[in-house]
Design a protein around this motif. Structure first.
Motif, PDB file in Angstrom:
ATOM      1  N   LEU A  80      67.775   4.229 -56.194  1.00  0.00           N
ATOM      2  CA  LEU A  80      68.189   5.620 -56.422  1.00  0.00           C
ATOM      3  C   LEU A  80      68.481   5.865 -57.895  1.00  0.00           C
ATOM      4  N   TYR A  81      69.183   4.932 -58.521  1.00  0.00           N
ATOM      5  CA  TYR A  81      69.518   5.102 -59.935  1.00  0.00           C
ATOM      6  C   TYR A  81      68.252   5.178 -60.787  1.00  0.00           C
ATOM      7  N   PHE A  82      67.342   4.211 -60.611  1.00  0.00           N
ATOM      8  CA  PHE A  82      66.156   4.184 -61.470  1.00  0.00           C
ATOM      9  C   PHE A  82      65.187   5.317 -61.145  1.00  0.00           C
TER      10      PHE A  82
ATOM     11  N   LEU B 122      64.592  12.153 -64.736  1.00  0.00           N
ATOM     12  CA  LEU B 122      65.288  12.790 -65.854  1.00  0.00           C
ATOM     13  C   LEU B 122      64.611  12.480 -67.190  1.00  0.00           C
ATOM     14  N   ALA B 123      64.224  11.210 -67.384  1.00  0.00           N
ATOM     15  CA  ALA B 123      63.559  10.833 -68.629  1.00  0.00           C
ATOM     16  C   ALA B 123      62.200  11.527 -68.759  1.00  0.00           C
ATOM     17  N   GLY B 124      61.501  11.678 -67.636  1.00  0.00           N
ATOM     18  CA  GLY B 124      60.220  12.376 -67.662  1.00  0.00           C
ATOM     19  C   GLY B 124      60.376  13.827 -68.083  1.00  0.00           C
ATOM     20  N   VAL B 125      61.415  14.488 -67.561  1.00  0.00           N
ATOM     21  CA  VAL B 125      61.668  15.882 -67.937  1.00  0.00           C
ATOM     22  C   VAL B 125      62.021  15.982 -69.415  1.00  0.00           C
ATOM     23  N   ARG B 126      62.779  15.019 -69.926  1.00  0.00           N
ATOM     24  CA  ARG B 126      63.171  15.056 -71.338  1.00  0.00           C
ATOM     25  C   ARG B 126      61.986  14.849 -72.274  1.00  0.00           C
TER      26      ARG B 126
ATOM     27  N   PRO C 145      62.680   9.655 -81.504  1.00  0.00           N
ATOM     28  CA  PRO C 145      63.405   9.573 -80.239  1.00  0.00           C
ATOM     29  C   PRO C 145      62.511   9.675 -79.014  1.00  0.00           C
ATOM     30  N   GLU C 146      61.400  10.440 -79.119  1.00  0.00           N
ATOM     31  CA  GLU C 146      60.542  10.565 -77.937  1.00  0.00           C
ATOM     32  C   GLU C 146      59.839   9.246 -77.613  1.00  0.00           C
ATOM     33  N   LEU C 147      59.546   8.426 -78.636  1.00  0.00           N
ATOM     34  CA  LEU C 147      58.947   7.122 -78.377  1.00  0.00           C
ATOM     35  C   LEU C 147      59.954   6.169 -77.731  1.00  0.00           C
ATOM     36  N   ALA C 148      61.200   6.238 -78.186  1.00  0.00           N
ATOM     37  CA  ALA C 148      62.246   5.415 -77.572  1.00  0.00           C
ATOM     38  C   ALA C 148      62.454   5.830 -76.118  1.00  0.00           C
ATOM     39  N   ARG C 149      62.419   7.144 -75.841  1.00  0.00           N
ATOM     40  CA  ARG C 149      62.567   7.620 -74.454  1.00  0.00           C
ATOM     41  C   ARG C 149      61.394   7.158 -73.599  1.00  0.00           C
TER      42      ARG C 149
ATOM     43  N   SER D  29      59.192   3.722 -69.376  1.00  0.00           N
ATOM     44  CA  SER D  29      58.273   2.672 -68.914  1.00  0.00           C
ATOM     45  C   SER D  29      59.026   1.527 -68.262  1.00  0.00           C
ATOM     46  N   MET D  30      60.145   1.122 -68.875  1.00  0.00           N
ATOM     47  CA  MET D  30      60.916   0.019 -68.304  1.00  0.00           C
ATOM     48  C   MET D  30      61.555   0.412 -66.974  1.00  0.00           C
TER      49      MET D  30
END
Length: 201
Positions: A129-131, A137-141, A180-184, A189-190
């Motif tokens: 659930l967390y991941f 959320l990360a995809g939306v960002r 920052p977008e590359l770090a996100r 990916s992880m």
């Protein structure tokens, strides 16, 4: 974790590439990037090694307690670092997931790894659930934000700067490793890789 060979190798490639990018981020001139990138590189390479298909290589039994110790220490470091930034809590959850998977592999016979009988359903479900939430959320960002020129209605939409604009304190990220977008995307990916590894548990 040790599923079909083709999907296993794809996961190895994804996690290893992410680990390499995180190593490159450690050369950043931004202190926050460097402090986060080391833990993320460790996580990426650890996931890549764990995802190697069992048909190719089955690690000896002592490897899994070693994983638990290494990622337990990484989790403690992330917990300490969380005093200065909330994003380290995500690193803590990632390290805890690695410890959990290593303990599950330690306490299971070798044939159980491919059949999904080695984990605790409640813990596995909570991590899934967390991941899943993190991936969404990360995809939306990562979706580009469109700013309106002049801030008024009727102005032509102007894409936001690719570097994400000024960083903390008005500093603009200087290199591609500081974007920052590359770090996100790296963290996304992880998180996807973590979901793929947790599903068979």
């Amino acid at each position: 974790m040790h599923g079909p060979a083709s999907s296993g190798w794809l996961l190895v490639a994804l996690c290893a590439a992410t680990g390499v990018y995180c190593l490159l981020r450690m050369r950043s001139g931004v202190e926050e990037q460097r402090s986060a990138a080391g833990g993320e590189a460790l996580l990426g390479f650890g996931m890549a090694a764990m995802a190697v298909p069992a048909a190719v290589f089955t690690p000896p039994a002592w490897v899994w307690p070693g994983y638990a110790v290494v990622f337990g220490a990484a989790g403690l470091r992330a917990l300490w670092a969380a005093r200065s930034g909330r994003h380290h809590l995500h690193h803590l959850v990632g390290a805890a997931a690695m410890v959990y998977m290593a303990v599950a592999m330690t306490g299971s016979p070798a044939h159980a790894h491919a059949h999904g009988t080695s984990g605790t359903p409640v813990l596995t479900g909570a991590l899934l659930l967390y991941f899943t939430g993190y991936v969404l959320l990360a995809g939306v960002r990562l979706i580009p934000v469109v700013a309106v020129a002049g801030g008024g209605a009727g102005g032509a939409p102007v894409p936001a700067p690719p570097g994400g604009g000024p960083g903390a304190g008005g500093r603009v990220a200087s290199g591609w490793g500081d974007r920052p977008e590359l770090a996100r995307a790296c963290r996304l990916s992880m998180a996807i890789g973590m979901l793929a590894m947790l599903l068979p548990l």
